[in-house]
Scaffold this motif. Structure first.
Motif, PDB file in Angstrom:
ATOM      1  N   ASN A 141       0.801  -1.231   0.000  1.00 57.96           N
ATOM      2  CA  ASN A 141       0.000   0.000   0.000  1.00 57.96           C
ATOM      3  C   ASN A 141       0.833   1.281   0.000  1.00 57.96           C
ATOM      4  O   ASN A 141       0.256   2.387   0.014  1.00 57.96           O
ATOM      5  N   LEU A 142       2.168   1.165  -0.033  1.00 61.58           N
ATOM      6  CA  LEU A 142       2.980   2.383  -0.029  1.00 61.58           C
ATOM      7  C   LEU A 142       2.813   3.172  -1.323  1.00 61.58           C
ATOM      8  O   LEU A 142       2.663   4.403  -1.298  1.00 61.58           O
ATOM      9  N   LYS A 143       2.823   2.485  -2.459  1.00 63.47           N
ATOM     10  CA  LYS A 143       2.689   3.189  -3.741  1.00 63.47           C
ATOM     11  C   LYS A 143       1.375   3.955  -3.844  1.00 63.47           C
ATOM     12  O   LYS A 143       1.378   5.150  -4.155  1.00 63.47           O
ATOM     13  N   PRO A 144       0.216   3.308  -3.631  1.00 62.35           N
ATOM     14  CA  PRO A 144      -1.040   4.076  -3.725  1.00 62.35           C
ATOM     15  C   PRO A 144      -1.118   5.193  -2.702  1.00 62.35           C
ATOM     16  O   PRO A 144      -1.672   6.268  -2.988  1.00 62.35           O
ATOM     17  N   LEU A 145      -0.549   4.965  -1.518  1.00 63.14           N
ATOM     18  CA  LEU A 145      -0.572   6.008  -0.498  1.00 63.14           C
ATOM     19  C   LEU A 145       0.199   7.236  -0.971  1.00 63.14           C
ATOM     20  O   LEU A 145      -0.274   8.376  -0.844  1.00 63.14           O
ATOM     21  N   LEU A 146       1.383   7.020  -1.556  1.00 60.17           N
ATOM     22  CA  LEU A 146       2.171   8.148  -2.054  1.00 60.17           C
ATOM     23  C   LEU A 146       1.527   8.780  -3.282  1.00 60.17           C
ATOM     24  O   LEU A 146       1.657   9.987  -3.506  1.00 60.17           O
ATOM     25  N   ASN A 147       0.819   7.978  -4.075  1.00 65.74           N
ATOM     26  CA  ASN A 147       0.086   8.530  -5.215  1.00 65.74           C
ATOM     27  C   ASN A 147      -0.987   9.515  -4.746  1.00 65.74           C
ATOM     28  O   ASN A 147      -1.157  10.599  -5.321  1.00 65.74           O
ATOM     29  N   ILE A 148      -1.707   9.133  -3.704  1.00 62.29           N
ATOM     30  CA  ILE A 148      -2.734  10.027  -3.153  1.00 62.29           C
ATOM     31  C   ILE A 148      -2.079  11.271  -2.558  1.00 62.29           C
ATOM     32  O   ILE A 148      -2.539  12.395  -2.768  1.00 62.29           O
ATOM     33  N   LYS A 149      -1.001  11.050  -1.842  1.00 61.09           N
ATOM     34  CA  LYS A 149      -0.276  12.172  -1.230  1.00 61.09           C
ATOM     35  C   LYS A 149       0.164  13.178  -2.288  1.00 61.09           C
ATOM     36  O   LYS A 149      -0.011  14.391  -2.136  1.00 61.09           O
ATOM     37  N   ASN A 150       0.719  12.673  -3.379  1.00 63.65           N
ATOM     38  CA  ASN A 150       1.193  13.558  -4.444  1.00 63.65           C
ATOM     39  C   ASN A 150       0.057  14.288  -5.140  1.00 63.65           C
ATOM     40  O   ASN A 150       0.199  15.444  -5.552  1.00 63.65           O
ATOM     41  N   LEU A 151      -1.102  13.626  -5.265  1.00 66.31           N
ATOM     42  CA  LEU A 151      -2.269  14.264  -5.881  1.00 66.31           C
ATOM     43  C   LEU A 151      -2.781  15.404  -5.004  1.00 66.31           C
ATOM     44  O   LEU A 151      -3.067  16.500  -5.497  1.00 66.31           O
ATOM     45  N   ILE A 152      -2.902  15.151  -3.715  1.00 67.10           N
ATOM     46  CA  ILE A 152      -3.387  16.172  -2.782  1.00 67.10           C
ATOM     47  C   ILE A 152      -2.429  17.361  -2.754  1.00 67.10           C
ATOM     48  O   ILE A 152      -2.843  18.521  -2.707  1.00 67.10           O
ATOM     49  N   LYS A 153      -1.143  17.070  -2.815  1.00 65.52           N
ATOM     50  CA  LYS A 153      -0.124  18.112  -2.725  1.00 65.52           C
ATOM     51  C   LYS A 153      -0.200  19.103  -3.890  1.00 65.52           C
ATOM     52  O   LYS A 153       0.209  20.263  -3.772  1.00 65.52           O
ATOM     53  N   LEU A 154      -0.730  18.653  -5.037  1.00 63.01           N
ATOM     54  CA  LEU A 154      -0.839  19.520  -6.208  1.00 63.01           C
ATOM     55  C   LEU A 154      -1.906  20.595  -6.051  1.00 63.01           C
ATOM     56  O   LEU A 154      -1.886  21.608  -6.741  1.00 63.01           O
ATOM     57  N   GLU A 155      -2.858  20.357  -5.138  1.00 60.19           N
ATOM     58  CA  GLU A 155      -3.955  21.301  -4.938  1.00 60.19           C
ATOM     59  C   GLU A 155      -3.489  22.513  -4.126  1.00 60.19           C
ATOM     60  O   GLU A 155      -2.790  22.347  -3.123  1.00 60.19           O
ATOM     61  N   PRO A 156      -3.878  23.718  -4.541  1.00 59.00           N
ATOM     62  CA  PRO A 156      -3.498  24.919  -3.770  1.00 59.00           C
ATOM     63  C   PRO A 156      -3.942  24.841  -2.313  1.00 59.00           C
ATOM     64  O   PRO A 156      -3.240  25.311  -1.416  1.00 59.00           O
ATOM     65  N   SER A 157      -5.118  24.244  -2.092  1.00 58.88           N
ATOM     66  CA  SER A 157      -5.640  24.132  -0.726  1.00 58.88           C
ATOM     67  C   SER A 157      -5.015  22.972   0.039  1.00 58.88           C
ATOM     68  O   SER A 157      -5.272  22.807   1.233  1.00 58.88           O
ATOM     69  N   LYS A 158      -4.215  22.175  -0.672  1.00 56.48           N
ATOM     70  CA  LYS A 158      -3.603  20.975  -0.085  1.00 56.48           C
ATOM     71  C   LYS A 158      -4.665  20.035   0.504  1.00 56.48           C
ATOM     72  O   LYS A 158      -4.466  19.374   1.525  1.00 56.48           O
ATOM     73  N   SER A 159      -5.820  19.988  -0.189  1.00 53.83           N
ATOM     74  CA  SER A 159      -6.891  19.073   0.214  1.00 53.83           C
ATOM     75  C   SER A 159      -7.718  18.731  -1.016  1.00 53.83           C
ATOM     76  O   SER A 159      -7.701  19.452  -2.016  1.00 53.83           O
ATOM     77  N   LEU A 160      -8.452  17.627  -0.906  1.00 53.09           N
ATOM     78  CA  LEU A 160      -9.285  17.164  -2.015  1.00 53.09           C
ATOM     79  C   LEU A 160     -10.554  16.532  -1.476  1.00 53.09           C
ATOM     80  O   LEU A 160     -10.523  15.846  -0.445  1.00 53.09           O
ATOM     81  N   PRO A 161     -11.687  16.703  -2.177  1.00 56.57           N
ATOM     82  CA  PRO A 161     -12.876  15.932  -1.800  1.00 56.57           C
ATOM     83  C   PRO A 161     -12.628  14.455  -2.092  1.00 56.57           C
ATOM     84  O   PRO A 161     -11.963  14.120  -3.071  1.00 56.57           O
ATOM     85  N   ILE A 162     -13.173  13.599  -1.285  1.00 53.76           N
ATOM     86  CA  ILE A 162     -12.961  12.162  -1.462  1.00 53.76           C
ATOM     87  C   ILE A 162     -13.485  11.681  -2.812  1.00 53.76           C
ATOM     88  O   ILE A 162     -12.991  10.702  -3.378  1.00 53.76           O
ATOM     89  N   SER A 163     -14.461  12.405  -3.382  1.00 56.90           N
ATOM     90  CA  SER A 163     -15.027  12.001  -4.668  1.00 56.90           C
ATOM     91  C   SER A 163     -13.985  12.065  -5.783  1.00 56.90           C
ATOM     92  O   SER A 163     -13.993  11.244  -6.700  1.00 56.90           O
ATOM     93  N   ILE A 164     -13.079  13.045  -5.717  1.00 59.10           N
ATOM     94  CA  ILE A 164     -12.017  13.166  -6.729  1.00 59.10           C
ATOM     95  C   ILE A 164     -11.070  11.975  -6.637  1.00 59.10           C
ATOM     96  O   ILE A 164     -10.670  11.385  -7.652  1.00 59.10           O
ATOM     97  N   ILE A 165     -10.723  11.614  -5.417  1.00 58.44           N
ATOM     98  CA  ILE A 165      -9.834  10.456  -5.208  1.00 58.44           C
ATOM     99  C   ILE A 165     -10.521   9.186  -5.684  1.00 58.44           C
ATOM    100  O   ILE A 165      -9.896   8.320  -6.315  1.00 58.44           O
ATOM    101  N   THR A 166     -11.822   9.080  -5.408  1.00 58.66           N
ATOM    102  CA  THR A 166     -12.578   7.891  -5.812  1.00 58.66           C
ATOM    103  C   THR A 166     -12.617   7.743  -7.330  1.00 58.66           C
ATOM    104  O   THR A 166     -12.467   6.641  -7.866  1.00 58.66           O
TER     105      THR A 166
END
Length: 405
Positions: free
Chosen positions: A40-65
């Motif tokens: 689960n390290l790879k998907p965890l870092l994938n999510i981390k990197n996606l969230i980090k791209l957002e100016p607010s440093k957050s994402l609705p769960i629907s985007i991740i889904t």
């Protein structure tokens, strides 16, 4: 030829093509642990990197889904996020009862900053550039499709934006050709091509280890309980006496099923996996490289013939090829800055939050001992279940291959 094994690893045998002998496949719990701890390290870092791209440093769960497949999330995203409270924080914007948003914890943000410093280090950039150059020199036509490099990016230790941050900084090493948008391609098209051969880097790990003209011998380690019969021992001894052929030499002219060819292919596999920080790689990604080199079936036979050099783990829902000499008692022997960062992510993943306080798991050998005991209990459970045959070595494809030109 292929090998079938059961989850217990105790009832099936594989045949060495060069002899009439057989050997019994034995699980290596230490190496299985080394593979499984990154689950689960790879998907965890994938999510981390996606969230980090957002100016607010957050994402609705629907985007991740919606991006579940591309992020490689193995199960329901909201459950995955909640599984790691020391990494992700769930909240409702403005305290309104809308869909939950996900942000990163201060601890993981600090670790992400450390990871960025590693990637930006001139020393580390040189390390990964050397790894890429060596991979290109192993390829007989001195170029590799970007798609293959994308598959191996995690193992080589490349940053996500390596086409922008690494490739342009080493114009004497390599260049991107055939990409839709030049050196800033997405990685789905084009190839990375060698610009200048380096005699200094075209020396294998095995050749560096040999001192004063000593004979090059591959280190062989076997799982506890592995039994070698006399025929197999003789074949292995005779094989070790064969001349060592550098992976940077083109020996594709050798008969594909000869022992000489087998030793050259083992040299290639050994050198390629040595380029990876974790000294292990997904088997399918390795086979994709082998297919491009025109020696996929030779890769398969080499893994089958040399269980003392390579170990194939079936943990984490896939097959992982591990270079045995890279590990001691299940621990990586060589220090690597990116692997050190990943180990810190793993440690953070295993932490639990209780009443807003972070509770760290047992550390060091105590934690590893607990995990290994857990694996032993799991193995006992597997033995008691109805066993299911799975294929360790893919036997698809022709044994006769066209040499890449």
């Amino acid at each position: 030829m292929h090998l079938l094994f059961r989850h217990s690893f105790r009832r099936n045998y594989c045949h060495l093509p060069s002899t009439d002998t057989t050997f019994k496949w034995v699980r290596d719990r230490g190496l299985d642990h080394a593979v499984e701890r990154e689950k689960n390290l790879k998907p965890l870092l994938n999510i981390k990197n996606l969230i980090k791209l957002e100016p607010s440093k957050s994402l609705p769960i629907s985007i991740i889904t919606k991006q579940k497949d591309s992020l490689k999330i193995p199960f329901r995203p909201i459950d995955f996020v909640r599984k790691y409270p020391s990494i992700f924080q769930e909240f409702f914007p403005g305290n309104i009862g809308v869909q939950p948003h996900i942000k990163l914890t201060p601890e993981v943000l600090n670790l992400d900053a450390e990871e960025l410093l590693v990637y930006q280090s001139e020393t580390y950039k040189q390390v990964v550039a050397d790894r890429l150059l060596k991979l290109l020199m192993i390829s007989r036509i001195n170029k590799v499709p970007l798609k293959i490099i994308e598959n191996l990016k995690w193992d080589i230790g490349l940053p996500q934006d390596y086409l922008r941050s690494i490739v342009p900084e080493f114009p004497d090493y390599f260049r991107v050709i055939g990409s839709k948008d030049g050196c800033f391609g997405s990685g789905d098209f084009g190839e990375l091509e060698l610009v200048c051969w380096s005699n200094e880097l075209a020396v294998s790990v095995m050749e560096k280890k040999a001192k004063n003209g000593e004979k090059i011998v591959f280190s062989e380690k076997f799982s506890s309980g592995f039994v070698i019969d006399k025929k197999m021992k003789k074949w292995m001894d005779d094989w070790q006496k064969l001349p060592y052929i550098s992976p940077y030499e083109n020996a594709a002219h050798l008969l594909s099923k000869s022992d000489e060819s087998d030793k050259w292919v083992v040299a290639i596999l050994h050198e390629v996996i040595s380029l990876f920080g974790a000294k292990k790689v997904d088997r399918e990604n390795l086979f994709c490289l082998g297919e491009y080199l025109g020696i996929r079936s030779r890769f398969k036979r080499a893994l089958l013939n040399h269980p003392g050099v390579f170990y194939v783990s079936s943990k984490v829902g896939t097959y992982t090829v591990v270079l045995r000499e890279g590990y001691r008692r299940g621990a990586l022997m060589e220090s690597d800055p990116l692997m050190n960062i990943r180990n810190q992510y793993i440690h953070l993943m295993n932490m639990m939050k209780e009443d807003c306080k972070v509770i760290a798991p047992a550390s060091g050998s105590e934690q590893q001992e607990k995990e290994l005991k857990g694996e032993e209990r799991e193995a006992a459970d597997e033995d008691s279940e109805d066993e299911k045959d799975v294929q360790l070595y893919d036997s698809s494809g022709s044994e006769e291959e066209e040499v890449g030109s």
